[in-house]
Enzyme design. Structure first.
Site, short mmCIF file in Angstrom:
data_model
loop_
_atom_site.label_atom_id
_atom_site.label_comp_id
_atom_site.label_asym_id
_atom_site.label_seq_id
_atom_site.Cartn_x
_atom_site.Cartn_y
_atom_site.Cartn_z
N GLY A 88 0.73 -1.33 0.12
CA GLY A 88 -0.09 -0.29 0.04
C GLY A 88 0.88 1.08 -0.10
N ASP A 246 4.33 -4.81 -7.49
CA ASP A 246 3.76 -3.61 -6.83
C ASP A 246 4.15 -2.25 -7.52
OD1 ASP A 246 5.92 -4.61 -5.27
OD2 ASP A 246 6.02 -2.49 -4.37
P1 AMP Z 1 9.24 0.75 -3.14
O1 AMP Z 1 10.30 -0.45 -2.84
O2 AMP Z 1 9.68 2.05 -3.01
O3 AMP Z 1 8.42 0.30 -4.07
O4 AMP Z 1 8.22 0.68 -1.65
C1 AMP Z 1 7.50 -0.47 -1.14
C2 AMP Z 1 6.72 -0.43 -0.11
O5 AMP Z 1 7.27 0.32 0.96
C3 AMP Z 1 5.76 0.39 -0.43
O6 AMP Z 1 4.34 -0.04 0.24
C4 AMP Z 1 5.95 1.84 -0.20
O7 AMP Z 1 4.90 2.73 0.20
C5 AMP Z 1 6.74 1.56 1.18
N1 AMP Z 1 7.62 2.72 1.55
C6 AMP Z 1 8.79 3.07 0.91
N2 AMP Z 1 9.43 3.98 1.50
C7 AMP Z 1 8.91 4.25 2.71
C8 AMP Z 1 8.71 5.18 3.69
N3 AMP Z 1 9.79 6.13 3.69
N4 AMP Z 1 7.83 5.41 4.46
C9 AMP Z 1 6.71 4.50 4.57
N5 AMP Z 1 6.67 3.64 3.58
C10 AMP Z 1 7.58 3.49 2.52
MG MG Z 2 6.76 0.97 -5.29
#
Ligand code: AMP
Ligand code: MG
Length: 475
Positions: A88, A246
């Site tokens: 999410g 995702d």
């Molecule tokens: P990503 O690897 O950037 O696609 O992120 C994977 C998951 O981690 C997603 O659900 C993002 O919303 C969450 N996410 C990444 N960075 C953060 C952050 N700094 N704070 C909260 N959630 C994060």
């Molecule tokens: Mg992402």
């Protein structure tokens, strides 16, 4: 003047279990980094309005404009092949959707806007590095003609974000055809929520593929869009770096620029991402990984395709198996054009592959070699130019049958790509308060196929000490 955007929020009209309504967390001192004027105009928005303090307050999360219905979308996904039932939007909020003058619907999203119920242990924030990086690379992709999310604006928060050390916080205002991911389907499939899958399927069909029908039509359309997208990535030496389900948009747009990079020297199995230890998302693995992700989407759709599971599996498998054919045709079209062949035939493939194998053998710069074909400078990219000269003889013979190969090549081979060392330099300067290099880089990359002799230095590969070996996720 208050910021008014003509919101019409179709995702917010879906059932409540698709998202969590959530306000952005206010920040201390919003400041403007950039407004993307051409994109604003294409969306029917006034760029000057987007630069006002009221707009900056909205982008930083300190105000909610009329008509916005901010929400964090729920999704799941396979990360590096491992199943995660709930991800999410952990650091992003969908403000709402607008319908542009071209009749298309776009999400306006804030990335880095604070914690949501999906944040897990994260702080919901972003720092200026990944925000500028996504701004630069996504806009460069758009200028190259690659389907992508866009950057409408970037702001600073006046707050500190901790990433090993204290960093200035920032928010990216992202525009996308939608933020529905393969992982969105997986979220509901894992909960055996067939009703939600049906609604999501209808939403995506109406929004992205109005000519297609039903779950198989959706699967066929996403398969074709992804096959074309990955071929485009390959043709520019782009490595996404984190092709988790995702991070795959069903619209066929490139999304979630984290540890992505454009290759300098050609290496078919090049990896930049610090977290990709096994090379799962290496350059050459991108086509099979995209197909693997499509298989996950297919399995989510099975209950909608046929009550008879075996029949559903067969139909879904046949549908995603068209990926190879579409990808191969698009790859041939793009790489054919890169060597000056206007409409390449399968028998041209060995000529293209021979060049790529010479480039790989000598780690020749991907962008400069192809750009150099039209200018006679390609040989200079090889330490030992003799094999290239031999290849060029056969190539010239083939080009004698082409009307205007130089023009074809100049349209297919950019002079300018967002090279990592330039991105890092722009971020470094911004950290010191100088946005000049960031702005200059964006201006150059907006015209990637033009020579721009005054900026020829930006065509250069990194000098040995300048090479960026590792890239990092935005988190
Ligand atoms: P990503 O690897 O950037 O696609 O992120 C994977 C998951 O981690 C997603 O659900 C993002 O919303 C969450 N996410 C990444 N960075 C953060 C952050 N700094 N704070 C909260 N959630 C994060
Ligand atoms: Mg992402």
């Amino acid at each position: 003047m208050t910021l008014t955007l003509p919101f019409d929020n179709s995702y917010a009209r879906l059932p409540g279990r698709f998202f969590v309504r959530q306000r952005a967390e206010p920040v201390r001192a919003p400041g403007l980094i950039a407004v993307n004027a051409p994109l604003a105009e294409a969306l029917g928005l006034d760029p000057a309005m987007l630069a006002t303090p009221d707009a900056v307050a909205v982008f930083a999360g300190n105000a909610t404009p009329a008509g916005a219905e901010p929400l964090a979308q729920a999704y799941a996904g396979h990360q590096f092949g491992g199943w995660v039932p709930q991800l999410g939007d952990g650091r992003a909020l969908l403000l709402g959707e607008i319908v542009a003058p071209d009749g298309r619907r776009y999400d306006i999203q804030l990335k880095g806007s604070g914690r949501t119920p999906f944040s897990r242990s994260g702080d919901g924030r972003a720092w200026i590095g990944p925000v500028l990086r996504e701004y630069i690379v996504s806009e460069a992709m758009a200028a190259l003609g690659v389907p992508t999310t866009r950057a409408l604006a970037a702001v600073t928060t006046g707050e500190v974000v901790w990433r090993e050390t204290a960093r200035p916080g920032a928010v990216l205002v992202r525009v996308a055809a939608s933020h529905v991911r393969v992982g969105t389907f997986q979220y509901f499939a894992a909960r055996q929520d067939t009703e939600a899958l049906r609604l999501l399927c209808a939403h995506v069909l109406e929004r992205h593929y109005p000519q297609a029908e039903g779950p198989l039509g959706l699967l066929a359309a996403v398969t074709a869009a992804q096959a074309r997208l990955i071929a485009a990535w390959m043709s520019f030496g782009f490595i996404h770096g984190v092709m988790n389900t995702d991070n795959m948009a069903v619209s066929g747009e490139t999304i979630d620029y984290g540890p992505c990079a454009f290759m300098d020297g050609f290496d078919p199995m090049k990896v930049f991402s610090s977290i990709d230890q096994q090379g799962r998302y290496a350059y050459g693995n991108q086509p099979p990984v995209a197909l693997w992700n499509l298989a996950q989407l297919a399995s989510c759709l099975l209950p909608l395709i046929d009550e008879d599971e075996a029949a559903a599996i067969e139909a879904a498998t046949d549908t995603i198996n068209r990926f190879a054919e579409i990808y191969e045709a698009e790859w041939l079209r793009r790489f054919g054009a890169k060597i000056g062949i206007a409409s390449a035939a399968p028998q041209d493939r060995p000529l293209i592959e021979a060049l790529l194998s010479l480039m790989a053998g000598q780690n020749a710069d991907f962008t400069r070699t192809f750009r150099g074909l039209a200018t006679g400078m390609a040989a200079a990219e090889f330490r030992d130019p003799a094999p290239f000269a031999a290849w060029a003889e056969g190539w010239q013979a083939r080009l004698s049958r082409e009307a205007d190969p130089a023009a074809v090549m100049r349209r297919a081979n950019p002079a300018y790509i967002p090279r990592n060392h330039r991105i890092e330099a722009a971020i470094g300067a911004a950290l010191g308060g100088d946005l000049g290099p960031f702005e200059r880089l964006n201006a150059i990359l907006a015209r990637p196929f033009d020579d721009q002799p005054e900026w020829a230095a930006y065509q250069a590969a990194p000098a040995p000490g300048e090479e960026v070996q590792r890239t990092f996720c935005g988190t």
